[in-house]
Design an enzyme around this catalytic site. Structure first.
Site, PDB file in Angstrom:
ATOM      1  N   ASP A 204       0.858  -1.183   0.000  1.00  0.00           N
ATOM      2  CA  ASP A 204       0.000   0.000   0.000  1.00  0.00           C
ATOM      3  C   ASP A 204       0.895   1.235   0.000  1.00  0.00           C
ATOM      4  O   ASP A 204       2.122   1.108  -0.068  1.00  0.00           O
ATOM      5  CB  ASP A 204      -0.915  -0.004   1.246  1.00  0.00           C
ATOM      6  CG  ASP A 204      -0.146   0.204   2.554  1.00  0.00           C
ATOM      7  OD1 ASP A 204       1.102   0.289   2.533  1.00  0.00           O
ATOM      8  OD2 ASP A 204      -0.802   0.280   3.606  1.00  0.00           O
ATOM      9  N   ASP A 206       1.417   4.822   2.327  1.00  0.00           N
ATOM     10  CA  ASP A 206       1.034   5.415   3.612  1.00  0.00           C
ATOM     11  C   ASP A 206       1.419   6.890   3.656  1.00  0.00           C
ATOM     12  O   ASP A 206       2.554   7.239   3.334  1.00  0.00           O
ATOM     13  CB  ASP A 206       1.751   4.686   4.757  1.00  0.00           C
ATOM     14  CG  ASP A 206       1.551   3.177   4.718  1.00  0.00           C
ATOM     15  OD1 ASP A 206       0.484   2.718   5.126  1.00  0.00           O
ATOM     16  OD2 ASP A 206       2.470   2.467   4.252  1.00  0.00           O
ATOM     17  N   ASP A 316      -3.270   4.363   2.837  1.00  0.00           N
ATOM     18  CA  ASP A 316      -3.597   4.719   4.215  1.00  0.00           C
ATOM     19  C   ASP A 316      -3.280   6.190   4.437  1.00  0.00           C
ATOM     20  O   ASP A 316      -2.165   6.640   4.155  1.00  0.00           O
ATOM     21  CB  ASP A 316      -2.768   3.889   5.223  1.00  0.00           C
ATOM     22  CG  ASP A 316      -3.224   2.445   5.303  1.00  0.00           C
ATOM     23  OD1 ASP A 316      -4.388   2.157   4.931  1.00  0.00           O
ATOM     24  OD2 ASP A 316      -2.420   1.601   5.730  1.00  0.00           O
TER      25      ASP A 316
HETATM   26  P1  TTP Z   1       2.088  -1.102   6.650  1.00  0.00           P
HETATM   27  O1  TTP Z   1       1.610  -0.188   5.596  1.00  0.00           O
HETATM   28  O2  TTP Z   1       1.209  -2.255   6.976  1.00  0.00           O
HETATM   29  O3  TTP Z   1       3.520  -1.729   6.344  1.00  0.00           O
HETATM   30  P2  TTP Z   1       4.767  -1.190   5.511  1.00  0.00           P
HETATM   31  O4  TTP Z   1       4.453   0.136   4.889  1.00  0.00           O
HETATM   32  O5  TTP Z   1       5.934  -1.243   6.414  1.00  0.00           O
HETATM   33  O6  TTP Z   1       4.982  -2.293   4.416  1.00  0.00           O
HETATM   34  P3  TTP Z   1       4.169  -2.504   3.054  1.00  0.00           P
HETATM   35  O7  TTP Z   1       5.138  -2.205   1.989  1.00  0.00           O
HETATM   36  O8  TTP Z   1       3.762  -3.928   3.066  1.00  0.00           O
HETATM   37  O9  TTP Z   1       2.990  -1.588   3.053  1.00  0.00           O
HETATM   38  O10 TTP Z   1       2.302  -0.303   8.009  1.00  0.00           O
HETATM   39  C1  TTP Z   1       3.113   0.864   8.075  1.00  0.00           C
HETATM   40  C2  TTP Z   1       3.241   1.340   9.481  1.00  0.00           C
HETATM   41  O11 TTP Z   1       2.015   1.821   9.979  1.00  0.00           O
HETATM   42  C3  TTP Z   1       3.679   0.229  10.427  1.00  0.00           C
HETATM   43  O12 TTP Z   1       4.886   0.602  11.055  1.00  0.00           O
HETATM   44  C4  TTP Z   1       2.643   0.162  11.481  1.00  0.00           C
HETATM   45  C5  TTP Z   1       1.887   1.458  11.326  1.00  0.00           C
HETATM   46  N1  TTP Z   1       0.468   1.315  11.699  1.00  0.00           N
HETATM   47  C6  TTP Z   1       0.031   1.905  12.862  1.00  0.00           C
HETATM   48  O13 TTP Z   1       0.782   2.558  13.564  1.00  0.00           O
HETATM   49  N2  TTP Z   1      -1.276   1.763  13.225  1.00  0.00           N
HETATM   50  C7  TTP Z   1      -2.144   1.045  12.481  1.00  0.00           C
HETATM   51  O14 TTP Z   1      -3.323   0.940  12.850  1.00  0.00           O
HETATM   52  C8  TTP Z   1      -1.667   0.429  11.254  1.00  0.00           C
HETATM   53  C9  TTP Z   1      -2.572  -0.385  10.399  1.00  0.00           C
HETATM   54  C10 TTP Z   1      -0.350   0.599  10.906  1.00  0.00           C
HETATM   55 MN    MN Z   2       2.668   0.420   3.797  1.00  0.00          MN
HETATM   56 MN    MN Z   3      -0.376   0.817   5.584  1.00  0.00          MN
END
Ligand code: TTP
Ligand code: MN
Ligand code: MN
Ligand code: MN
Length: 392
Positions: A204, A206, A316
């Site tokens: 995703d 973020d 996100d």
């Molecule tokens: P992710 O997007 O799940 O993971 P990522 O970006 O490291 O890897 P990917 O490439 O698979 O997307 O989560 C990113 C960060 O967001 C992770 O450190 C945890 C944080 N997080 C929160 O703090 N609270 C939440 O409710 C969620 C869902 C994530």
């Molecule tokens: Mn992510």
């Molecule tokens: Mn995420």
């Protein structure tokens, strides 16, 4: 060469937040197996075992060289009997029989397929498997009642399970910039998650949004979401309002890894055109470079007749007040294990409580302020680890 000469002395500190872990991994043959076992444990709702496998994998990721003998593991932290058995198996036989058996098991594959649907967790997947559903196709045919998230998850299953590229993340970033600029000029957005750590792909994208003037960010998310929706950028969204302040003296505190910011879990519609625009806008002079020409070629490829000219991307969005921004940035940059280890370090070694909102000193009985990630590491008595070295 003697065996002695072959043994390099390896040593790493025991918390992942005390180490630098880049994306360069010399031990992927071991960490792939341990990560698969961690994933399996998590899908079986055995979080304790999952964390143990993830900690072991993270130790191996931090080593400067490939492990070639069991002797090198002496003195390394977080490697219990089970993990050592997996490593020995790979050293002796080239593969881990346990990881391979798991990879081929019907249950693992069913759990993986079903939890791969956005909106489906381990418990739901388990319930469906007990109803005889082992694949996405079987779920589609089952007529099971699905919630809104799961319906969207099924509808965009193929797109969502295709890795998001950095170019796509940048194109989404441009759209979010435009949304935020039109509803609250002066608001700032930061790319967080895996892309901030330098990953080339992600599951995703973020983003963290704030405004330099405390309070101006209040109520921002619904405005951003309705702008995005009105422009046709959203295929799905679920917005949760900020519940941090009102929750402080409430009885039901969430697990410490969940925070309570205003947030939005969404699925964006990204057109090939937007991706193209992002590439040309950000690198107008780069068209002579072979690398960027290759990227444009790839984009044309995905847009040709017969394919839909857009893809679904999980995004996100989080909004934080500026006073909590450093904590939110640190908390949303990851990796998940790095975050977990930071909180464990804070609690066990420093008698402090760290969240994505604040750092509380349980001895001094006060909150410790921070305007940057560097200040948070300093409060915690840790050497600063930049995002690219938080890939534990
Ligand atoms: P992710 O997007 O799940 O993971 P990522 O970006 O490291 O890897 P990917 O490439 O698979 O997307 O989560 C990113 C960060 O967001 C992770 O450190 C945890 C944080 N997080 C929160 O703090 N609270 C939440 O409710 C969620 C869902 C994530
Ligand atoms: Mn992510
Ligand atoms: Mn995420
Ligand atoms: Mn992920």
């Amino acid at each position: 060469q003697t065996e002695e000469a072959d043994v390099m002395l390896l040593s790493v500190p025991s918390y992942a937040c005390q180490r630098k872990t880049t994306l360069q991994n010399h031990n992927s043959v071991f960490t792939d197996a341990l990560t698969l076992l961690a994933e399996n444990a998590e899908m079986e709702d055995e979080d304790g075992r999952g964390v143990a496998f993830r900690r072991a994998a993270a130790v191996l990721k931090a080593l400067p060289k490939a492990v070639t003998s069991m002797k090198q593991l002496n003195g390394l932290p977080c490697l219990g009997d089970h993990c050592q058995r997996v490593i020995r198996d790979i050293l002796e036989n080239g593969i881990s029989s346990e990881a391979e058996a798991t990879r081929q098991s019907e249950r693992y594959n069913a759990l993986k397929a079903l939890t791969g649907i956005f909106g489906v967790g381990a418990k739901t997947a388990d319930r469906w498997i007990r109803d005889g559903i082992r694949s996405v196709a079987m779920l589609r045919d089952s007529g099971h009642a699905l919630n809104r998230a799961q319906l969207a998850g099924l509808q965009y299953y193929d797109d969502i399970n295709q890795p998001v590229t950095r170019a796509e993340a940048d194109a989404i970033g441009d759209i979010v910039e435009r949304a935020v600029a039109s509803v609250l000029p002066g608001a700032q957005i930061s790319l967080t998650g895996g892309f901030r750590r330098g990953k080339l792909t992600g599951h995703d994208v973020d983003f963290l949004i704030t405004h330099p003037e405390e309070g101006r960010e209040e109520g921002l998310m619904p405005k951003v979401v309705s702008w995005l929706d009105s422009q046709g950028f959203l295929l799905y969204q679920k917005t949760m309002r900020n519940s941090y302040l009102e929750s402080k003296d409430g009885p039901a505190r969430p697990p410490s890894s969940m925070d309570r910011f205003e947030r939005c879990f969404s699925i964006f519609k990204l057109t090939t055109e937007q991706k193209q625009e992002a590439l040309t806008a950000e690198a107008p002079t780069e068209s002579q470079h072979p690398e960027s020409q290759m990227k444009c070629g790839e984009l044309k490829e995905t847009g040709h007749a017969g394919h839909k000219p857009w893809r679904a991307v999980r995004v996100d969005l989080v909004v934080s007040p500026i006073s909590q921004f450093a904590f939110a940035l640190l908390g949303w940059t990851g990796s998940k294990l790095f975050e977990r280890e930071l909180r464990r370090w804070a609690g066990y070694e420093k008698a402090m409580s760290l969240s994505s909102h604040a750092l509380y000193d349980n001895v001094q009985k006060r909150y410790l302020r921070a305007a940057s990630e560097q200040e948070i590491f300093a409060h915690l008595g840790l050497e600063y680890i930049p995002p690219a070295e938080r890939n534990a």
